[in-house]
Design an enzyme around this catalytic site. Structure first.
Site, PDB file in Angstrom:
ATOM      1  N   CYS A  59       2.921 -12.168  10.964  1.00  0.00           N
ATOM      2  CA  CYS A  59       3.177 -13.364  11.540  1.00  0.00           C
ATOM      3  C   CYS A  59       4.611 -13.705  11.557  1.00  0.00           C
ATOM      4  O   CYS A  59       5.498 -14.283  12.380  1.00  0.00           O
ATOM      5  CB  CYS A  59       2.407 -14.723  10.796  1.00  0.00           C
ATOM      6  SG  CYS A  59       0.661 -14.317  10.755  1.00  0.00           S
ATOM      7  N   ARG A 136      -5.693 -13.927  15.999  1.00  0.00           N
ATOM      8  CA  ARG A 136      -4.620 -14.430  16.767  1.00  0.00           C
ATOM      9  C   ARG A 136      -4.941 -15.057  18.094  1.00  0.00           C
ATOM     10  O   ARG A 136      -4.806 -13.974  18.873  1.00  0.00           O
ATOM     11  CB  ARG A 136      -3.247 -13.453  16.573  1.00  0.00           C
ATOM     12  CG  ARG A 136      -2.939 -12.941  15.346  1.00  0.00           C
ATOM     13  CD  ARG A 136      -1.901 -11.985  15.299  1.00  0.00           C
ATOM     14  NE  ARG A 136      -1.572 -11.359  13.912  1.00  0.00           N
ATOM     15  CZ  ARG A 136      -0.849 -11.856  13.139  1.00  0.00           C
ATOM     16  NH1 ARG A 136      -0.108 -12.908  13.355  1.00  0.00           N
ATOM     17  NH2 ARG A 136      -0.574 -11.182  12.031  1.00  0.00           N
TER      18      ARG A 136
END
Length: 221
Positions: A59, A136
């Site tokens: 991330c 995601r």
């Protein structure tokens, strides 16, 4: 329950089975740039994407790259908005770390979703899941608020920022011209024409593929 712990609630009840062509569920929530409302972004493109958690390696690399390319999205009249289950103050601490360590400031909003209400409304998490660490999800939302494209990556694989930009440019190009974007299309490349639905044109085509596989200018692919 004070203002800091008040759950985020979407403004309408929706199922988690969103598809391309659906209107993105509206919501209002706290973010790193203040309160945000999804419908306030109508009139421009918006990319809404979830990330599993703050202070995680993949991330962090995603947010560094997206922050570096934020101007490229802005040139295409597209805003970015991120979301995770982490609290607003966890977002703040993570962004401060990114700035201090990598000299990059993340200025697009990161929404807090500790109750998973938004994540479930968009199908970012399964109805029975207790966290959003599995996927995601990315939603390309057009100026009318319609979901035009979606991607879903596992937590272990980061998104490609160039591919996000390419998808956005392709969607804008086909809207402007009515064409179709072929494999590996990039900005400035030729678009394809929609195939004819007239049998006489099919039989009269110069080759076996000319009626369905051709450029917008009429030349054969």
């Amino acid at each position: 329950m004070n203002a800091l712990t008040k759950p985020v609630q979407p403004t309408e009840s929706v199922s988690a089975g969103l598809r391309i062509g659906d209107t993105a569920p509206d919501f209002e929530a706290r973010s790193t740039i203040g309160p945000v409302k999804l419908s306030a972004y109508r009139g421009r493109w918006l990319i809404l994407f979830s990330h599993p958690a703050d202070f995680t390696p993949v991330c962090t690399t995603e947010f560094i790259e997206l922050a570096k390319r934020a101007k490229d999205f802005k040139k295409l009249d597209c805003a970015l908005m991120a979301l995770s289950v982490d609290s607003l103050f966890a977002h703040f601490a993570w962004l401060r770390m990114i700035r201090d360590r990598f000299d990059v400031e993340v200025r697009f909003p990161i929404v807090e979703d500790p109750t998973l209400v938004i994540g479930r409304a968009f199908g970012m998490v399964a109805p029975g899941d207790n966290d959003s660490s599995a996927v995601r999800s990315t939603y390309f939302i057009d100026p009318e608020g319609v979901i035009r494209a979606m991607t879903c990556y596992p937590a272990s694989v980061g998104r490609s920022t160039p591919e996000m930009l390419r998808t956005l440019e392709a969607l804008q190009a086909i809207d402007a011209s009515g064409g179709l974007a072929p494999a590996n299309w990039n900005s400035g490349d030729d678009l394809l024409a929609a195939p004819t639905q007239d049998l006489d044109e099919v039989y009269g085509a110069k080759s076996a593929t000319a009626w369905f596989l051709r450029h917008k200018d009429g030349s054969q692919k």
